[in-house]
Design a protein around this motif. Structure first.
Motif, PDB file in Angstrom:
ATOM      1  N   TRP A  40      21.181  37.339  36.064  1.00 38.17           N
ATOM      2  CA  TRP A  40      22.397  38.130  35.836  1.00 38.17           C
ATOM      3  C   TRP A  40      23.549  37.171  35.610  1.00 38.17           C
ATOM      4  CZ3 TRP A  40      27.353  38.572  37.489  1.00 38.17           C
ATOM      5  CH2 TRP A  40      28.049  39.724  37.130  1.00 38.17           C
ATOM      6  N   TYR A  41      24.429  37.510  34.677  1.00 38.19           N
ATOM      7  CA  TYR A  41      25.683  36.765  34.530  1.00 38.19           C
ATOM      8  C   TYR A  41      26.770  37.727  34.100  1.00 38.19           C
ATOM      9  CZ  TYR A  41      25.066  36.391  29.391  1.00 38.19           C
ATOM     10  OH  TYR A  41      24.923  36.646  28.056  1.00 38.19           O
ATOM     11  N   ASP A  42      27.995  37.248  34.006  1.00 37.33           N
ATOM     12  CA  ASP A  42      29.136  38.155  33.950  1.00 37.33           C
ATOM     13  C   ASP A  42      29.320  38.902  32.642  1.00 37.33           C
ATOM     14  OD1 ASP A  42      30.040  36.095  32.403  1.00 37.33           O
ATOM     15  OD2 ASP A  42      31.743  35.577  33.674  1.00 37.33           O
ATOM     16  N   ALA A  43      28.423  38.711  31.670  1.00 37.78           N
ATOM     17  CA  ALA A  43      28.496  39.534  30.466  1.00 37.78           C
ATOM     18  C   ALA A  43      28.132  40.980  30.781  1.00 37.78           C
ATOM     19  CB  ALA A  43      27.567  38.994  29.388  1.00 37.78           C
ATOM     20  N   GLY A  44      27.577  41.187  31.970  1.00 37.54           N
ATOM     21  CA  GLY A  44      27.186  42.540  32.362  1.00 37.54           C
ATOM     22  C   GLY A  44      28.305  43.353  32.977  1.00 37.54           C
ATOM     23  N   ILE A  45      29.503  42.768  33.088  1.00 40.08           N
ATOM     24  CA  ILE A  45      30.621  43.487  33.703  1.00 40.08           C
ATOM     25  C   ILE A  45      31.341  44.325  32.658  1.00 40.08           C
ATOM     26  CG2 ILE A  45      32.823  43.244  34.908  1.00 40.08           C
ATOM     27  CD1 ILE A  45      31.808  40.689  36.140  1.00 40.08           C
ATOM     28  N   GLU A  46      31.512  45.599  32.947  1.00 42.27           N
ATOM     29  CA  GLU A  46      32.216  46.488  32.030  1.00 42.27           C
ATOM     30  C   GLU A  46      33.731  46.307  32.179  1.00 42.27           C
ATOM     31  OE1 GLU A  46      30.844  48.386  29.804  1.00 42.27           O
ATOM     32  OE2 GLU A  46      28.778  47.974  30.418  1.00 42.27           O
ATOM     33  N   ILE A  47      34.453  46.516  31.064  1.00 42.69           N
ATOM     34  CA  ILE A  47      35.913  46.426  31.092  1.00 42.69           C
ATOM     35  C   ILE A  47      36.462  47.437  32.093  1.00 42.69           C
ATOM     36  CG2 ILE A  47      38.016  46.809  29.735  1.00 42.69           C
ATOM     37  CD1 ILE A  47      36.450  45.825  27.300  1.00 42.69           C
ATOM     38  N   GLY A  48      37.369  46.995  32.942  1.00 45.55           N
ATOM     39  CA  GLY A  48      37.987  47.889  33.916  1.00 45.55           C
ATOM     40  C   GLY A  48      37.353  47.812  35.296  1.00 45.55           C
ATOM     41  N   GLU A  49      36.181  47.191  35.398  1.00 42.16           N
ATOM     42  CA  GLU A  49      35.544  47.075  36.706  1.00 42.16           C
ATOM     43  C   GLU A  49      36.222  45.970  37.529  1.00 42.16           C
ATOM     44  OE1 GLU A  49      31.040  48.207  36.771  1.00 42.16           O
ATOM     45  OE2 GLU A  49      31.343  46.801  35.123  1.00 42.16           O
ATOM     46  N   GLU A  50      36.071  46.043  38.832  1.00 44.69           N
ATOM     47  CA  GLU A  50      36.637  45.035  39.728  1.00 44.69           C
ATOM     48  C   GLU A  50      35.815  43.758  39.632  1.00 44.69           C
ATOM     49  OE1 GLU A  50      39.371  45.039  41.437  1.00 44.69           O
ATOM     50  OE2 GLU A  50      39.930  47.048  40.762  1.00 44.69           O
ATOM     51  N   TYR A  51      36.352  42.767  38.926  1.00 44.34           N
ATOM     52  CA  TYR A  51      35.602  41.557  38.606  1.00 44.34           C
ATOM     53  C   TYR A  51      35.089  40.845  39.860  1.00 44.34           C
ATOM     54  CZ  TYR A  51      34.457  37.119  36.351  1.00 44.34           C
ATOM     55  OH  TYR A  51      33.797  36.006  35.898  1.00 44.34           O
ATOM     56  N   SER A  52      35.985  40.534  40.781  1.00 42.76           N
ATOM     57  CA  SER A  52      35.593  39.762  41.968  1.00 42.76           C
ATOM     58  C   SER A  52      34.558  40.489  42.799  1.00 42.76           C
ATOM     59  CB  SER A  52      36.835  39.447  42.822  1.00 42.76           C
ATOM     60  OG  SER A  52      37.730  38.623  42.111  1.00 42.76           O
TER      61      SER A  52
END
Length: 419
Positions: A40-52
């Motif tokens: 898993w890496y951070d390309a899986g984070i959707e816009i608007g989600e809490e990154y940290s």
């Protein structure tokens, strides 16, 4: 190539890296993809989600944090947080890959170097690095079994081997094995490539009937390229009974989906009355549709429509425009007709030098009419210094290709030289 970002409860790797190193990191992720490693890496984070929160949660759940170290990641506050959180807070065993020769702080060096570390920059042959990284037990503990792989993952593996992409050596047999697994799971494009492999004999035994079956299966799923391919099978009777009407139907279906090869084939059907009634206006419409999208064959044929008034009012200048587009891309017949246009001043200002230039390009591809045209320029001294021996050479080359008129020109000029 789409990344297979893992979301699940099995062992997986957390990838800690700097986005500035994306190209190098991608090369190593290709190795993980090829060996069915979950990550898993951070390309899986959707816009608007809490990154940290998302990052912390995935480090919490991962089996191992893979730290890619470079000048970029050394100075990145986000990468530092990921390394420290995974190791100090959660006691996660890191696996460190140094992308370049760089020193971290003494504390970080001591912490990371006490676990398994690889220097990517030390490996001149990247296949050697791939073999080395896959010997690490902690990496292999995140390996999927075949049952976990999706149809898309099997297809991506097959496509990489088929085309020799993503640092994978071209291997048609391996490609076919992956395409079969993807096709068994219903993957449309995999079925098409199995058709290609069967038709040509790349990785599978050449079998036109089997190829037609794969094409038809993919075509029934709505894949435009496969629809064009099964249309070609029906046109020529490859693996199926020859049937022009069925060929026309598949070309029409594919053309409506935007396949320029099918649009060109459909136009030919209308031009020649193959599988449908002859309709030059429809032929012109589909040639133009494909030509403006860059199809070279369609550009050449559209030029001929304008030159001879097929389905459109005759327009020599417009014919030159389309011939030139095809000629620039190396289409030999278009180069020859463009040479004719410059030689005769039809549709364009007469320019012997340009005519010779385009004839030479076509002659390089052994087009007999271009060879003869060059011979005549040298025989008559038109645009070039007269040279009968040079003219003889061009005539002979055309004659060797089997053109009777060229043989006559060659023999007559040879007599003239000898006399």
């Amino acid at each position: 190539m789409a990344r297979n970002i893992y979301e699940g409860k099995e062992n997986y790797l957390f990838i800690s890296y700097s986005h500035k190193d994306q190209i190098l990191v991608d090369r190593i992720l290709n190795i993980f993809d090829e060996n069915n490693i979950r990550y898993w890496y951070d390309a899986g984070i959707e816009i608007g989600e809490e990154y940290s929160d998302i990052i912390a949660q995935h480090i919490d759940d991962c089996h191992c944090v893979v730290c890619f170290i470079s000048k970029n990641s050394k100075d990145s506050k986000y990468c530092k947080r990921e390394r420290h959180y995974g190791i100090e807070q959660l006691d996660k065993i890191p696996f460190t890959i140094y992308l370049e020769d760089v020193k971290l702080s003494s504390g970080e060096e001591m912490m990371l170097r006490s676990f398994q570390t690889l220097n990517y920059f030390d490996f001149e042959v990247k296949e050697s690095f791939a073999a080395k990284v896959m010997t690490a037990p902690i990496i292999n503990e995140c390996k999927k079994n075949d049952g976990e792989l999706t149809a898309e993952e099997f297809y991506n593996k097959g496509y990489s081997h088929y085309k020799g992409l993503n640092h994978v050596e071209q291997n048609y047999q391996k490609a076919a094995e992956f395409f079969i697994k993807a096709a068994e799971k219903g993957h449309t494009k995999a079925k098409y490539y199995l058709g290609e492999a069967s038709f040509v004999g790349n990785g599978l035994k050449q079998d036109y009937q089997k190829a037609a079956e794969y094409y038809l299966d993919s075509a029934d799923d709505g894949f435009a390229i496969a629809q064009n391919s099964i249309g070609m099978c029906y046109k020529y009777g490859d693996g199926v009974d020859q049937d022009y009407e069925k060929a026309f139907e598949w070309f029409l279906s594919s053309a409506k989906l935007g396949c320029t090869e099918a649009q060109t084939n459909l136009a030919m059907c209308y031009e020649n009355g193959m599988g449908t009634e002859k309709n030059l206006s429809e032929a012109f419409f589909w040639y133009r549709n494909a030509a403006i999208q860059g199809n070279i064959q369609a550009q050449y044929n559209l030029g001929s429509c304008y030159k001879f008034g097929l389905g459109v009012e005759k327009n020599d200048a417009e014919a030159v425009v389309w011939y030139k587009l095809a000629a620039i891309q190396g289409y030999a017949q278009a180069q020859t007709l463009l040479g004719n246009s410059y030689r005769d001043g039809v549709g364009v200002q007469k320019d012997t030098g340009e005519a010779i230039r385009w004839y030479r390009k076509a002659a390089d591809q052994k087009i007999a009419r271009a060879l003869i045209a060059l011979g005549k320029f040298y025989e008559n001294g038109d645009g070039v210094k007269q040279d009968l021996n040079e003219a003889c050479k061009w005539y002979k080359e055309a004659a060797d290709g089997g053109l009777a008129s060229a043989k006559e020109l060659y023999e007559n000029l040879l007599k003239k030289i000898n006399n």
